[in-house]
Enzyme design. Sequence first.
Site, PDB file in Angstrom:
ATOM      1  N   ALA A 122       0.862  -1.193   0.000  1.00  0.00           N
ATOM      2  CA  ALA A 122       0.000   0.000   0.000  1.00  0.00           C
ATOM      3  C   ALA A 122       0.890   1.231   0.000  1.00  0.00           C
ATOM      4  CB  ALA A 122      -0.887   0.011   1.243  1.00  0.00           C
ATOM      5  N   LYS A 123       0.326   2.375  -0.304  1.00  0.00           N
ATOM      6  CA  LYS A 123       1.038   3.643  -0.138  1.00  0.00           C
ATOM      7  C   LYS A 123       0.015   4.741   0.070  1.00  0.00           C
ATOM      8  CE  LYS A 123       5.296   4.453  -0.902  1.00  0.00           C
ATOM      9  NZ  LYS A 123       6.407   4.112  -0.038  1.00  0.00           N
ATOM     10  N   GLY A 124       0.358   5.668   0.931  1.00  0.00           N
ATOM     11  CA  GLY A 124      -0.531   6.788   1.188  1.00  0.00           C
ATOM     12  C   GLY A 124       0.171   8.089   0.899  1.00  0.00           C
TER      13      GLY A 124
END
Length: 433
Positions: A122-124
């Site tokens: 994931a990446k935010g």
Amino acid sequence: MSNDADHGSVDSTVNESPAEPETALETALRQLDRAATLADVDEDIVERLRHPARVTRVTLPLKRDDGRVDPIVGYRAQHDSVRGPFKGGIRYHPDVTEEECIGLGMWMTWKCAVLNLPFGGAKGGVVVNPKKLSLKEKERLTRRLAQELRDVVGPNRDIPAPDMGTDAQTMAWFMDAYSMQEGETTPGVVTGKPPAIGGSVGRAEAPGYSVAIITELAADYYDIDLNGMTVAVQGFGSVGANAARKLQDMGATIVSVSDVNGAVYNPDGIDTHNILSHEEKPEAVLEYDAPSIISNDELLELDVDVLIPAAIGNVITVDNVDEIKADMIVEGANGPTTSGADVALEERDIPVIPDIVANAGGVTVSYFEWLQDISRRKWTLERVETELESEMAKAWASVVDVHEDRSVTWRDAAYTVALERVAAAHNIRGLWP
Ligand code: NAD
């Protein structure tokens, strides 16, 4: 969601040099497509992996110190969780886009899989310039982000970590806000925290250490003697400084290191322990008393045994690849080599050890941190380092197997290992269409 472009079939034009610059998502999709032509995996699973499982978009009403309220946009792109909870950083940067988060989230899926960690990717990102936030504004923004993401994160769901523009303090605020909302202290919701609240010793040094460990293993593979092996390192931050110092301690001769302002160079070697890292004093590399100062471009073109780009992405491109004289490149930064340059380096038989293996020590020690948090038991630095070396060596061995068995580049071998692991998990669990 913005990743609905026409992606074509998995084996289309994957070996052509793309136009530069590529976006993170374009690069991630190209690498997936390339690996799909090499790995033995179901096309439906590949098609699923070309898309994120979920993207959450939030608007954070940030109360400025002067009383104004600014709506700030943030994203959390969760790519895949078939092997375990989503895992990946949260960055604060004015250029963050949804697409970038999706592409970087895919990279995390492969990085965790190649290290065989029980995590997905994931990446935010929050579209904000952190340098223009006061400490209090940054704290309010982070606490509100934790509130808005509360339903999609958690120690068994998705575990954020620091990235560009965020740090251990940011993770502490995030963890505190999440814990307050849950009504119980939950250190395992984020990694990269300060040790006082469940962070791991050795986490900050880990990406640089893993670059050094992988460089040692790769040098051994190519029969390069570590003693006196010449190394140039671009970037003297968390990754570059720790990699350079560790390699120097292992016996290598570090001939050049740089920061954004330029590089110090001494063909006889420089003492990297006497140069202040980005964390110790930002942009202080040129204060070191070296016989020559050269540019970052010149550093990349030095005739060395090993070149370690450890600053930013897209520095080895079709424009300078013909001038690269290093015998081997080990990627410390994420994405320092463009796809076009990669093709040219392959033609010239210059091995490139990819980022998803080399700098994966960061997420590996994040995994150790998460284990310590959920078991409520601290590890010693010695244990962290021993287990890191062991995990890196196992990952390297699996990449070597594919590199040799299928006669493919190191990058293709790493992606193939990762894709086959993720696809095997999807296959056995079923896509549940
Ligand atoms: P950092 O901010 O600690 O240090 C960056 C260094 O690069 C500084 O010395 C800076 O002066 C230099 N730099 C910045 N722009 C430059 C430019 N245009 N040319 C040359 N040098 C430049 O950053 P870091 O944490 O060491 O991260 C470096 C790279 O490694 C990034 O690509 C990052 O995504 C990647 N990475 C970091 C981690 C981590 O946990 N820190 C983990 C994996 C990958």
